[in-house]
Design a protein around this motif. Sequence first.
Motif, PDB file in Angstrom:
ATOM      1  N   LEU A 123       0.833  -1.214   0.000  1.00  0.00           N
ATOM      2  CA  LEU A 123       0.000   0.000   0.000  1.00  0.00           C
ATOM      3  C   LEU A 123       0.863   1.257   0.000  1.00  0.00           C
ATOM      4  CD1 LEU A 123      -2.788  -1.036   2.547  1.00  0.00           C
ATOM      5  CD2 LEU A 123      -3.043  -0.713   0.088  1.00  0.00           C
ATOM      6  N   THR A 131      -6.193  12.177  -2.642  1.00  0.00           N
ATOM      7  CA  THR A 131      -7.239  12.087  -1.611  1.00  0.00           C
ATOM      8  C   THR A 131      -8.438  12.976  -1.952  1.00  0.00           C
ATOM      9  OG1 THR A 131      -6.032  13.750  -0.347  1.00  0.00           O
ATOM     10  CG2 THR A 131      -5.707  11.454   0.293  1.00  0.00           C
ATOM     11  N   GLU A 135     -11.210   8.207  -0.797  1.00  0.00           N
ATOM     12  CA  GLU A 135     -10.894   8.039   0.619  1.00  0.00           C
ATOM     13  C   GLU A 135     -10.654   6.543   0.831  1.00  0.00           C
ATOM     14  OE1 GLU A 135     -13.970   9.649   3.110  1.00  0.00           O
ATOM     15  OE2 GLU A 135     -12.754   9.446   4.923  1.00  0.00           O
ATOM     16  N   VAL A 136      -9.505   6.215   1.368  1.00  0.00           N
ATOM     17  CA  VAL A 136      -9.161   4.796   1.540  1.00  0.00           C
ATOM     18  C   VAL A 136      -9.013   4.481   3.030  1.00  0.00           C
ATOM     19  CG1 VAL A 136      -7.545   2.953   0.921  1.00  0.00           C
ATOM     20  CG2 VAL A 136      -7.906   4.863  -0.652  1.00  0.00           C
ATOM     21  N   GLU A 155      -2.223   9.105   4.169  1.00  0.00           N
ATOM     22  CA  GLU A 155      -3.496   9.315   3.467  1.00  0.00           C
ATOM     23  C   GLU A 155      -4.413   8.090   3.513  1.00  0.00           C
ATOM     24  OE1 GLU A 155      -0.444   9.307   2.150  1.00  0.00           O
ATOM     25  OE2 GLU A 155      -0.469   8.989  -0.031  1.00  0.00           O
ATOM     26  N   ILE A 156      -3.901   6.963   4.011  1.00  0.00           N
ATOM     27  CA  ILE A 156      -4.790   5.798   4.196  1.00  0.00           C
ATOM     28  C   ILE A 156      -5.141   5.708   5.681  1.00  0.00           C
ATOM     29  CG2 ILE A 156      -5.045   3.308   3.971  1.00  0.00           C
ATOM     30  CD1 ILE A 156      -3.173   3.341   1.625  1.00  0.00           C
ATOM     31  N   SER A 332      -8.582  -7.218  -0.663  1.00  0.00           N
ATOM     32  CA  SER A 332      -7.871  -6.130   0.035  1.00  0.00           C
ATOM     33  C   SER A 332      -6.567  -6.626   0.660  1.00  0.00           C
ATOM     34  CB  SER A 332      -8.757  -5.493   1.105  1.00  0.00           C
ATOM     35  OG  SER A 332      -8.950  -6.370   2.201  1.00  0.00           O
ATOM     36  N   ILE A 341      -8.727   0.571  -5.731  1.00  0.00           N
ATOM     37  CA  ILE A 341      -8.725   1.988  -5.310  1.00  0.00           C
ATOM     38  C   ILE A 341      -8.749   2.894  -6.542  1.00  0.00           C
ATOM     39  CG2 ILE A 341      -7.375   3.790  -4.142  1.00  0.00           C
ATOM     40  CD1 ILE A 341      -6.246   1.508  -2.330  1.00  0.00           C
TER      41      ILE A 341
END
Length: 347
Positions: A123, A131, A135-136, A155-156, A332, A341
């Motif tokens: 990831l 972003t 949105e993750v 950002e995750i 995932s 994503i």
Amino acid sequence: MSPTTSIALVARSQGNIYTLSFVPKSHLFYCYASDQQAIAKEAGRRIGTVREQACTLIFFIGGHKDASTVSAWAVSVIDFAFIFLFVCKSCFFLSEMGRKFFVGGNWKCNGTTEDVKKIVATLNAGELPSTDIVEVVVSPPFVFLTTVKSELRPEIQVAAQNCWVKKGGAFTGEVSAEMLANLGVPWVILGHSERRALLSETNEFVGDKVAYALSQGLKVIACVGETLEQREAGTTMEVVAAQTKAIADKISSWDNVVLAYEPVWAIGTGKVASPAQAQEVHAGLRKWFEENISAEVSATTRIIYGGSVSGSNCKELAGQPDVDGFLVGGASLKPEFIDIIKAAEVK
Ligand SMILES: O=C[C@H](O)COP(=O)(O)O
């Protein structure tokens, strides 16, 4: 600055990079007349969060407020027309947009420390859309939450897979919402069908959990979905509406809730819902929101799909107008999660 040089904030595209830039009003006229669709698409879908739309309005009007002469305040008819059009456009964005694509990765009860390291490394190395576009949130088992949170790119975000229905205390084996909030875990998945089926969580119990988690400042991915028997009996909408109502009965705001439609027959089976099947239920849920909660909740609440989502079927599903993202299980844990994503770019 005179009225004739008033400036406005619009979206411009530079390849894949979307930026906000100031342009003279004359260009704005050109853009509005000739490039309306592009602006709507770029400003609305790529950049146009509600706040940024508000900026558009404020800055446009602000151009006049900066005026140093009395004549500058003599706003012309065409200026009013522009302001009116921007208000209309913004209202349109408020009703249609603001649903940022959401991709959740539910790792379920899987993984060793080594596996977790590998997934996090994948990831962290992956090329993800900005972003602004997606949105993750990934949801490791409780025991890995803090490690994943600290090692994952910022950002995750992370989510817990469950939490206790009320304040913590003598509830052996449970994890409370306030503990998650204390650890800085922003999200929690509640009402997953595996817990409903295997641990006998009722609609009302899920509703209570959602309400308590929200009261502690957590954001909730709330899951609903019908079994194969229920689908075959033609009761899909009835089932998901009852599950949604049980949550709605206990909460006063849907602002921090993402609703995940996960048909039980599609979970972990490889039998993904067709895009039309997913769209039908998502549209039905949106209609339910409109008829039972409000038009605003209907327009702004993200409804995501879960059940055998993969790198190969995600784009077609993402193309459906009421599919605002995914809750992904098996995939995932694999590098294809990055491709899922990226399906956000379809929007
Ligand atoms: O929470 C995720 C869902 O249960 C979907 O799982 P799956 O992608 O393995 O079918």
